[in-house]
Design an enzyme around this catalytic site. Structure first.
Site, mmCIF file in Angstrom:
data_model
loop_
_atom_site.group_PDB
_atom_site.id
_atom_site.type_symbol
_atom_site.label_atom_id
_atom_site.label_comp_id
_atom_site.label_asym_id
_atom_site.label_seq_id
_atom_site.Cartn_x
_atom_site.Cartn_y
_atom_site.Cartn_z
ATOM 1 N N ASP A 63 0.815 -1.216 0.000
ATOM 2 C CA ASP A 63 0.000 0.000 0.000
ATOM 3 C C ASP A 63 0.852 1.270 0.000
ATOM 4 O O ASP A 63 2.073 1.205 0.183
ATOM 5 C CB ASP A 63 -0.964 -0.012 1.200
ATOM 6 C CG ASP A 63 -0.270 -0.372 2.520
ATOM 7 O OD1 ASP A 63 0.973 -0.358 2.574
ATOM 8 O OD2 ASP A 63 -0.976 -0.655 3.502
ATOM 9 N N ASP A 132 -7.842 -1.951 14.071
ATOM 10 C CA ASP A 132 -9.219 -2.226 13.645
ATOM 11 C C ASP A 132 -9.305 -3.457 12.748
ATOM 12 O O ASP A 132 -10.330 -3.708 12.122
ATOM 13 C CB ASP A 132 -9.819 -1.001 12.944
ATOM 14 C CG ASP A 132 -9.078 -0.645 11.639
ATOM 15 O OD1 ASP A 132 -8.102 -1.329 11.277
ATOM 16 O OD2 ASP A 132 -9.498 0.333 10.984
ATOM 17 N N HIS A 134 -7.408 -4.069 10.043
ATOM 18 C CA HIS A 134 -7.074 -3.929 8.618
ATOM 19 C C HIS A 134 -5.783 -4.648 8.265
ATOM 20 O O HIS A 134 -4.884 -4.789 9.086
ATOM 21 C CB HIS A 134 -7.075 -2.463 8.162
ATOM 22 C CG HIS A 134 -5.936 -1.615 8.627
ATOM 23 N ND1 HIS A 134 -6.103 -0.489 9.400
ATOM 24 C CD2 HIS A 134 -4.598 -1.693 8.395
ATOM 25 C CE1 HIS A 134 -4.929 0.081 9.615
ATOM 26 N NE2 HIS A 134 -4.005 -0.638 9.028
ATOM 27 N N GLU A 139 -9.636 -1.492 5.053
ATOM 28 C CA GLU A 139 -10.349 -1.151 6.281
ATOM 29 C C GLU A 139 -11.599 -2.019 6.417
ATOM 30 O O GLU A 139 -12.035 -2.647 5.449
ATOM 31 C CB GLU A 139 -10.735 0.333 6.237
ATOM 32 C CG GLU A 139 -9.539 1.291 6.220
ATOM 33 C CD GLU A 139 -8.865 1.415 7.591
ATOM 34 O OE1 GLU A 139 -8.880 0.443 8.371
ATOM 35 O OE2 GLU A 139 -8.304 2.494 7.873
HETATM 36 C C1 GLP Z 1 -0.507 0.635 8.570
HETATM 37 C C2 GLP Z 1 -0.166 -0.204 7.316
HETATM 38 C C3 GLP Z 1 -0.443 -1.660 7.552
HETATM 39 C C4 GLP Z 1 0.131 -2.039 8.909
HETATM 40 C C5 GLP Z 1 -0.657 -1.361 9.994
HETATM 41 C C6 GLP Z 1 -0.093 -1.607 11.394
HETATM 42 O O1 GLP Z 1 -1.639 1.403 8.480
HETATM 43 N N1 GLP Z 1 -0.818 0.209 6.132
HETATM 44 O O2 GLP Z 1 0.126 -2.437 6.497
HETATM 45 O O3 GLP Z 1 0.047 -3.421 9.091
HETATM 46 O O4 GLP Z 1 -0.796 0.011 9.757
HETATM 47 O O5 GLP Z 1 0.946 -0.746 11.677
HETATM 48 P P1 GLP Z 1 1.967 -0.965 12.876
HETATM 49 O O6 GLP Z 1 2.787 -2.143 12.492
HETATM 50 O O7 GLP Z 1 2.753 0.294 12.923
HETATM 51 O O8 GLP Z 1 1.146 -1.196 14.075
#
Ligand code: GLP
Length: 255
Positions: A63, A132, A134, A139
């Protein structure tokens, strides 16, 4: 699904890194799906330390934010360059990240899917998970069959990611993400999650019903998925003892 629970994020990451390294050593031309966020940072450090040959590896990131310049400190282009690509011998033309500044976003999304197919599909997809539920930036209520497309972030994700941008107002509202359908086509999936803030999302993903309201639960449809957790992220799993039992009793040929 295999649920690997280790005492600390470092131990869980080390277990995942060994298996990612094995994929790269067995297939020097492997196609990897990569994730951003704080969770995989240590995984990339371990892979860098292992001195693997990335010269024939192809990567596709999950992404990217829409509208952030690629060289913005919080763009996923910058994240990948700083945390992995500049430390290994990957060819720049083999490292794909969605282009959040493409003039024709819809056209670009179709093109990204075509590039993944042309590369032979993704051998191993690395995932984190949002609080959440995702995965990528899919989402809640994302179609379980979705493909690469534009999404609008939830307020929860904007709040979570504000720590990287200094304020909620600075977090872009829109993103490009591989779809859940895209992710499920990877031959193997590793999902990493650490810390108590992820415990509810992990319990819902692993033991909850499959539902678009919890995008990570779609991983239950994947035939070769592994979750790498620390004790805190695993703390709300009702069958954690069983997962530890399975791990401790792995037949030798499976270790
Ligand atoms: C972001 C990314 C995801 C990631 C998630 C968790 O929004 N787009 O791919 O898995 O958040 O992030 P973190 O690892 O910093 O908790």
């Amino acid at each position: 699904m295999e649920i690997v629970i280790q005492p600390t994020p470092a131990e869980s990451t080390a277990a995942a890194a060994q298996l990612v390294a094995r994929v790269i050593r067995r297939n020097p031309a492997a196609v990897l799906g990569l994730a951003t966020g704080s969770t995989p940072v240590q995984l990339y450090r371990e892979l860098i330390r292992m001195n693997l040959d990335w010269s024939r590896i192809t990567t596709f990131n999950l992404d990217e934010y829409i509208g952030l310049p690629a060289d913005h400190p919080q763009s996923y282009h910058t994240f990948m360059r700083e945390n992995l690509f500049r430390h290994v011998n990957i060819r720049p033309e083999n490292a794909h990240i969605p282009d959040g500044n493409a003039p024709d976003i819809a056209g670009f999304c179709g093109e990204y899917e075509r590039r993944i197919s042309a590369a032979g599909g993704i051998d191993l997809q690395i995932l984190g998970i949002g609080s959440d539920g995702h995965i990528g930036f899919n989402e809640p209520t994302s179609s379980l069959a979705s493909r690469t497309r534009i999404k609008t972030l939830t307020r929860e994700t904007i709040r979570d990611n504000a720590r990287f941008f200094g304020s909620e107002a600075a977090v872009p509202r829109h993103v490009l993400t591989m779809g859940i359908g895209t992710i499920l086509e990877a031959r193997e999936v590793f999902l990493l999650a650490f810390g108590e803030a992820k415990a509810d999302a992990i319990a819902a993903a692993v033991e909850g019903p499959v539902a678009s309201t919890n995008p990570a639960s779609a991983v239950q449809f994947h035939p070769a998925a592994k979750f790498f957790l620390d004790e805190a992220a695993a703390s709300k799993l009702s069958r954690a003892d069983y997962y530890r039992w399975v791990y401790d009793n792995k037949p030798d040929w499976q270790r």
